[in-house]
Design a protein around this motif. Structure first.
Motif, short mmCIF file in Angstrom:
data_model
loop_
_atom_site.label_atom_id
_atom_site.label_comp_id
_atom_site.label_asym_id
_atom_site.label_seq_id
_atom_site.Cartn_x
_atom_site.Cartn_y
_atom_site.Cartn_z
N ALA A 1 0.85 -1.19 0.00
CA ALA A 1 0.00 0.00 0.00
C ALA A 1 0.88 1.24 0.00
CB ALA A 1 -0.91 0.01 1.21
N PHE A 2 0.74 2.07 -1.03
CA PHE A 2 1.46 3.33 -1.10
C PHE A 2 0.57 4.47 -0.63
CE2 PHE A 2 3.92 0.96 -4.28
CZ PHE A 2 5.22 1.36 -3.99
N PHE A 3 1.13 5.38 0.14
CA PHE A 3 0.51 6.66 0.46
C PHE A 3 1.41 7.75 -0.11
CE2 PHE A 3 -1.60 3.96 3.43
CZ PHE A 3 -2.81 4.57 3.76
N THR A 4 0.88 8.58 -0.97
CA THR A 4 1.68 9.61 -1.62
C THR A 4 0.90 10.91 -1.77
OG1 THR A 4 2.93 10.23 -3.60
CG2 THR A 4 1.07 8.72 -3.92
N GLU A 5 1.57 12.02 -1.52
CA GLU A 5 0.94 13.33 -1.72
C GLU A 5 0.99 13.74 -3.20
OE1 GLU A 5 -0.18 14.57 1.18
OE2 GLU A 5 0.97 13.26 2.49
N LEU B 1 1.11 11.24 6.79
CA LEU B 1 1.01 11.06 8.23
C LEU B 1 -0.15 10.13 8.57
CD1 LEU B 1 1.76 14.65 9.57
CD2 LEU B 1 3.28 12.67 9.56
N GLY B 2 -1.24 10.24 7.78
CA GLY B 2 -2.34 9.30 7.96
C GLY B 2 -1.91 7.88 7.67
N GLY B 3 -1.08 7.72 6.62
CA GLY B 3 -0.57 6.39 6.30
C GLY B 3 0.30 5.84 7.41
N ILE B 4 1.14 6.71 7.99
CA ILE B 4 1.98 6.28 9.11
C ILE B 4 1.12 5.83 10.29
CG2 ILE B 4 3.62 7.12 10.86
CD1 ILE B 4 4.81 8.94 8.67
N TRP B 5 0.09 6.62 10.61
CA TRP B 5 -0.79 6.29 11.74
C TRP B 5 -1.52 4.97 11.50
CZ3 TRP B 5 -6.10 5.76 12.47
CH2 TRP B 5 -6.51 5.72 13.80
N LEU B 6 -2.01 4.78 10.28
CA LEU B 6 -2.74 3.55 9.96
C LEU B 6 -1.80 2.34 10.00
CD1 LEU B 6 -5.03 4.86 7.08
CD2 LEU B 6 -5.80 3.98 9.30
N ALA B 7 -0.57 2.52 9.53
CA ALA B 7 0.39 1.41 9.60
C ALA B 7 0.66 1.03 11.05
CB ALA B 7 1.70 1.80 8.90
N ARG B 8 0.88 2.01 11.90
CA ARG B 8 1.14 1.73 13.30
C ARG B 8 -0.08 1.12 13.99
NH1 ARG B 8 5.84 4.07 15.31
NH2 ARG B 8 5.39 2.64 17.04
N THR B 9 -1.26 1.66 13.68
CA THR B 9 -2.49 1.18 14.30
C THR B 9 -2.77 -0.28 13.93
OG1 THR B 9 -3.44 3.41 14.25
CG2 THR B 9 -4.98 1.58 14.49
N ASN B 10 -2.46 -0.62 12.68
CA ASN B 10 -2.74 -1.98 12.20
C ASN B 10 -1.53 -2.90 12.31
OD1 ASN B 10 -5.62 -1.94 10.87
ND2 ASN B 10 -4.64 -0.02 10.23
N ASP B 11 -0.49 -2.42 12.97
CA ASP B 11 0.73 -3.21 13.20
C ASP B 11 1.32 -3.71 11.89
OD1 ASP B 11 2.68 -4.21 14.86
OD2 ASP B 11 1.71 -6.16 15.09
N ALA C 1 8.37 12.06 11.79
CA ALA C 1 7.59 11.22 10.88
C ALA C 1 8.41 10.04 10.36
CB ALA C 1 7.08 12.06 9.70
N HIS C 2 9.61 10.32 9.86
CA HIS C 2 10.41 9.27 9.23
C HIS C 2 10.91 8.24 10.24
CE1 HIS C 2 10.94 10.24 4.93
NE2 HIS C 2 10.69 11.49 5.31
N ASN C 3 11.10 8.64 11.47
CA ASN C 3 11.62 7.68 12.45
C ASN C 3 10.54 6.71 12.95
OD1 ASN C 3 14.28 8.39 12.27
ND2 ASN C 3 14.26 9.76 14.03
#
Length: 377
Positions: A4-8, A97-107, A141-143
């Motif tokens: 899954a890609f998230f891109t602006e 940032l939404g993609g980062i949050w969703l990745a973390r939320t869904n492990d 964000a990147h870390n």
């Protein structure tokens, strides 16, 4: 793999990031991977076998070409329905940032990539004082990512120095079938010249017409080399300002070109000038080199990864006022040397196909997934 890609930044926008993403998606799908792309609305619903999910977005005030997409519940639902193996966030901003949050939320394992040197852009929009703050935001964000990919060795080093962890090089790529010297055309050359006479010194710039590209630096070249003509291919928020800057000079504003028209433009010029000192890679330089067009680029950022001064092109020093003029004169001055640079440039480009770059990326993905499985065991 399911990615899954998230891109602006995605279609219909035209720039180096979009080129890299579309070529990557094409080769991932061809390799048997399943891909979904979350991006600002306006893109097609699918691309080369990948599903594309457009997210409502608003233009960035200082840079209307860029759109900020706000994540919403439908994004989370689509991501859960796709059930990816990993998430890859490209240039994390609002949607990222939404993609980062969703990745973390869904492990889910998270990969991020850095393509636009935003901190360096700020000074060109009168906001240089915000650079330290932006670096802190980017670091935060990147870390969150297991792996942070950069498109040049200079960016790997700079991000590491700024405290961004787990950096690695994502190698360059270029379409050497499309961009080739054989597309040199007198008809294209006349189009690039506009109403100006052909003097065997046709200079070319291709890319966004924006402040951070520092295109104004080409004006002294035209003043110092009266026989030179300039074609600017592309468009952007800085066009009206540039039309004023280049008023009274033999400059043609061509607008956007694509496909073989774009490739022919590269092949039909005598020199490609790329004054920007803010590039993480400079894909257009590789495209010009693939087309056999001698290049002049800044000795900054990712450009020295591509251009070897005096071997396959020329480098100039952005801090030296006359350096771009001298480099252009050197390139134009000797026809035999220029032909040697054309040949060497094409040979360099032939080393960097998109298939190899995507194979390397898939290797990174497999490594990230193996690491995640090991940690879960």
């Amino acid at each position: 793999m399911r990615i899954a890609f998230f891109t602006e930044t995605f279609l219909p926008k035209v720039d180096g990031i979009v080129t890299r993403l579309t070529k990557t998606v094409q080769h991932l799908v061809a390799a048997g991977d399943e891909v979904i792309v979350f991006c600002p609305e306006g893109a097609p619903d699918s691309f080369m076998g990948a599903r594309v999910v457009g997210v409502p977005a608003m233009p960035l005030p200082l840079y209307p070409e860029l759109k900020l997409a706000l994540p919403r519940p439908a994004v989370a639902e689509a991501l859960e329905g796709f059930a990816p193996d990993l998430v890859h966030v490209v240039n994390p901003a609002v949607l990222g940032l939404g993609g980062i949050w969703l990745a973390r939320t869904n492990d889910l394992p998270l990969v991020a990539s850095y393509h636009t040197h935003l901190p360096k852009y700020l000074e060109h929009y009168g906001m240089g004082m915000l650079e330290p703050l932006l670096w802190e935001l980017l670091k935060a964000a990147h870390n969150q990512a297991v792996l942070n990919l950069c498109t040049s060795t200079a960016m790997v080093e700079e991000l590491s120095e700024k405290g961004i962890q787990h950096t690695a090089l994502w190698q360059r790529g270029v379409d050497t079938d499309l961009f080739r010297p054989q597309l040199r055309s007198q008809a294209t050359r006349l189009r690039l010249l506009g109403d100006h006479s052909d003097s065997n010194a046709l200079l070319l710039y291709i890319g966004r017409l924006s402040a951070e590209k520092q295109i104004e630096r080409i004006r002294p070249v035209l003043e110092a080399i009266p026989e030179a003509r300039l074609a600017l291919v592309g468009d952007g928020p800085h066009r009206q300002q540039l039309e004023r800057v280049f008023a009274g000079t033999p400059t043609t504003f061509v607008g956007y070109l694509a496909g073989e028209e774009l490739a022919s433009a590269y092949a039909s010029a005598d020199a490609f000038l790329f004054p920007s000192s803010t590039e993480t890679l400079g894909l257009v330089l590789l495209e010009a080199m693939a087309a056999g067009c001698p290049v002049v680029g800044a000795n900054r950022g990712g450009i020295p990864d591509i251009v070897s001064d005096g071997s396959n092109g020329c480098l100039y020093e952005p801090d030296e006022p006359d350096s771009l003029v001298r480099a252009t004169r050197r390139l134009l001055g000797d026809e035999a040397e220029r032909q040697g640079l054309r040949s060497a440039a094409r040979q360099e480009a032939e080393r960097w196909g998109w298939a190899a770059a995507t194979d390397q990326l898939r290797g990174y993905y497999r490594s990230v997934l193996s690491r995640s499985l090991s940690l879960a065991a």
